[in-house]
Design a protein around this motif. Structure first.
Motif, short mmCIF file in Angstrom:
data_model
loop_
_atom_site.label_atom_id
_atom_site.label_comp_id
_atom_site.label_asym_id
_atom_site.label_seq_id
_atom_site.Cartn_x
_atom_site.Cartn_y
_atom_site.Cartn_z
N LYS A 1 0.85 -1.20 0.00
CA LYS A 1 0.00 0.00 0.00
C LYS A 1 0.88 1.25 0.00
O LYS A 1 0.65 2.19 -0.78
CB LYS A 1 -0.92 -0.01 1.23
N ARG A 2 1.90 1.26 0.85
CA ARG A 2 2.82 2.40 0.91
C ARG A 2 3.60 2.56 -0.39
O ARG A 2 3.97 3.67 -0.79
CB ARG A 2 3.80 2.22 2.07
N ALA A 3 3.88 1.46 -1.05
CA ALA A 3 4.66 1.49 -2.29
C ALA A 3 3.84 1.90 -3.50
O ALA A 3 4.38 2.00 -4.60
CB ALA A 3 5.31 0.12 -2.53
N GLY A 4 2.53 2.12 -3.30
CA GLY A 4 1.70 2.61 -4.39
C GLY A 4 1.06 1.54 -5.25
O GLY A 4 0.53 1.84 -6.33
N TYR A 5 1.09 0.30 -4.78
CA TYR A 5 0.42 -0.78 -5.52
C TYR A 5 -1.08 -0.75 -5.22
O TYR A 5 -1.50 -0.43 -4.11
CB TYR A 5 0.98 -2.13 -5.13
N ASP A 6 -1.86 -1.14 -6.22
CA ASP A 6 -3.31 -1.19 -6.06
C ASP A 6 -3.81 -2.60 -5.71
O ASP A 6 -4.94 -2.75 -5.24
CB ASP A 6 -4.00 -0.72 -7.34
N GLY A 7 -2.98 -3.60 -5.93
CA GLY A 7 -3.39 -4.96 -5.61
C GLY A 7 -2.21 -5.91 -5.64
O GLY A 7 -1.16 -5.62 -6.22
N VAL A 8 -2.38 -7.06 -4.99
CA VAL A 8 -1.35 -8.10 -4.95
C VAL A 8 -1.98 -9.47 -5.13
O VAL A 8 -3.12 -9.70 -4.72
CB VAL A 8 -0.56 -8.08 -3.62
N PHE A 9 -1.23 -10.35 -5.75
CA PHE A 9 -1.59 -11.77 -5.81
C PHE A 9 -0.78 -12.50 -4.76
O PHE A 9 0.45 -12.40 -4.73
CB PHE A 9 -1.28 -12.35 -7.20
N ILE A 10 -1.46 -13.23 -3.88
CA ILE A 10 -0.78 -14.05 -2.88
C ILE A 10 -0.48 -15.39 -3.54
O ILE A 10 -1.38 -16.19 -3.81
CB ILE A 10 -1.66 -14.27 -1.63
N THR A 11 0.79 -15.64 -3.85
CA THR A 11 1.18 -16.84 -4.61
C THR A 11 2.13 -17.70 -3.77
O THR A 11 3.31 -17.88 -4.13
CB THR A 11 1.85 -16.46 -5.94
N ASN A 12 1.63 -18.23 -2.69
CA ASN A 12 2.48 -19.03 -1.82
C ASN A 12 2.79 -20.39 -2.43
O ASN A 12 2.12 -20.86 -3.35
CB ASN A 12 1.81 -19.21 -0.46
N HIS A 13 3.83 -21.04 -1.87
CA HIS A 13 4.20 -22.37 -2.34
C HIS A 13 3.11 -23.37 -1.97
O HIS A 13 2.65 -23.41 -0.82
CB HIS A 13 5.52 -22.80 -1.71
N PHE A 14 2.74 -24.19 -2.93
CA PHE A 14 1.69 -25.18 -2.72
C PHE A 14 2.26 -26.42 -2.03
O PHE A 14 3.42 -26.44 -1.61
CB PHE A 14 1.04 -25.53 -4.06
N LEU A 15 1.47 -27.47 -1.94
CA LEU A 15 1.82 -28.65 -1.17
C LEU A 15 3.04 -29.39 -1.74
O LEU A 15 3.65 -30.19 -1.05
CB LEU A 15 0.63 -29.62 -1.11
N ASP A 16 3.38 -29.13 -3.00
CA ASP A 16 4.54 -29.77 -3.62
C ASP A 16 5.80 -28.91 -3.51
O ASP A 16 6.83 -29.24 -4.09
CB ASP A 16 4.26 -30.08 -5.10
N GLY A 17 5.70 -27.80 -2.76
CA GLY A 17 6.83 -26.87 -2.67
C GLY A 17 7.21 -26.57 -1.23
O GLY A 17 6.91 -27.34 -0.30
N ASN A 18 7.81 -25.41 -1.02
CA ASN A 18 8.35 -25.05 0.28
C ASN A 18 7.27 -24.45 1.18
O ASN A 18 7.31 -23.29 1.55
CB ASN A 18 9.51 -24.05 0.08
N ILE A 19 6.31 -25.29 1.52
CA ILE A 19 5.19 -24.87 2.36
C ILE A 19 5.47 -25.26 3.81
O ILE A 19 6.05 -26.32 4.08
CB ILE A 19 3.87 -25.49 1.85
#
Length: 231
Positions: A29-47
Motif C-alpha cells: 500500500k505504501r509502495a503505491g500498488y493497487d493490488g497483490v496476488f498471494i502466490t504461496n508455495h503449494f503442497l509440492d513446494g516449500n510450504i
C-alpha cells in the motif's frame, strides 16, 4: 496507472517467507500498488506444513494466508487475489484462475506427472506461467522448459539476475508466450527491487487480470525499492 504485484510469498504459509500478510499488505500500500496476488508455495513446494495433515487440511492451511489478506485488504485499502506457485525439482509455475474449492475437489493433482497437471489446470481455465525459467541455483541441476504446458513466461523477476530475465524474455519472444513480471517477494519491504504489472483499467478479479494480459492491456515494470525497509 493501476499497479499489481503478481508474485508474493507470505508467512506462515510459505516456509521461505519472512513477512506476515499484514506486513506485506501495508508495505505494498505504501509502495503505491493497487493490488497483490498471494502466490504461496503449494503442497509440492516449500510450504510450512505438517505432513501428517490430510489433503483437505493442507489445502485449507494453504489458503489461510489469502483469506487473512482478503479480510485485511478492506482495512488497509488494497486489493488481493489468489494464486498458487507449484514446484517440480526447482522448476516453478504460477497458477492464476483456480480457487480453493477447485483444489479441494482435485486431490489427484498430487500424484500427476507435472506436465499433465499443468495441462489439467489449463483445461479448467487457469492461466499458467512458468516463473523465472532460467533461474540458476546450486540446487537446480538443469533448466527445464515446458513448451506445451504453459501460457506465459515470467520475464521480469525482481529477485533474479538481469541475465536470467533477459534469457526468459528471449525465450518468450521466440515461442510467442505471454509475458508477466513480478517481484517474487519473500521479504516485504526489506527487498532492493520491485516488479509487477500495471494497467490503465482497474483489475477487480483474477479473470480481469487474465483477460488484460491476453489482450496486451498490461505493461511490465521493474523499479528500485525506495521506501525505508524494516516494516
Amino acid at each position: 496507472m493501476f499497479k499489481y504485484e503478481t508474485h508474493l510469498h507470505t508467512r506462515p504459509v510459505s516456509a521461505c517467507a519472512r513477512k506476515t500478510v499484514r506486513e506485506n499488505l501495508e508495505f505494498y500500500k505504501r509502495a503505491g500498488y493497487d493490488g497483490v496476488f498471494i502466490t504461496n508455495h503449494f503442497l509440492d513446494g516449500n510450504i510450512n506444513i505438517r505432513y501428517s495433515l490430510s489433503y483437505k487440511e493442507s489445502v485449507e492451511f494453504f489458503f489461510s494466508d489469502y483469506e487473512e489478506a482478503l479480510i485485511l485488504s478492506r482495512e488497509i485499502g488494497i486489493k488481493v487475489f489468489p494464486g498458487v506457485e507449484i514446484s517440480y525439482k526447482g522448476t516453478d509455475f504460477l497458477i492464476y484462475g483456480l480457487d480453493k474449492e477447485w483444489y479441494l475437489k482435485h486431490p489427484e493433482i498430487m500424484d500427476m506427472k507435472k506436465s499433465d497437471e499443468l495441462k489439467l489446470f489449463k483445461e479448467h481455465g487457469a492461466f499458467v506461467v512458468q516463473a523465472h525459467p532460467f533461474r540458476e541455483a546450486g540446487y537446480i541441476d538443469h533448466i527445464r522448459l515446458f513448451l506445451d504446458s504453459v501460457d506465459g513466461i515470467e520475464v521480469i523477476n525482481a529477485c533474479r539476475t538481469d541475465k536470467e530475465n533477459k534469457m526468459a524474455d528471449i525465450y518468450a519472444d521466440c515461442y510467442g508466450f505471454f509475458k508477466t513480471a513480478g517481484t517474487d517477494n519473500h521479504f516485504g519491504g526489506d527487498i532492493p527491487r520491485l516488479a509487477g504489472m500495471e494497467s490503465e483499467c482497474e483489475i477487480n478479479s483474477v479473470d480481469d487480470f487474465i483477460k488484460a494480459v491476453k489482450n496486451n492491456k498490461m505493461k511490465l515494470f521493474y523499479v528500485d525499492n525506495n521506501l525505508e525497509s524494516g516494516i
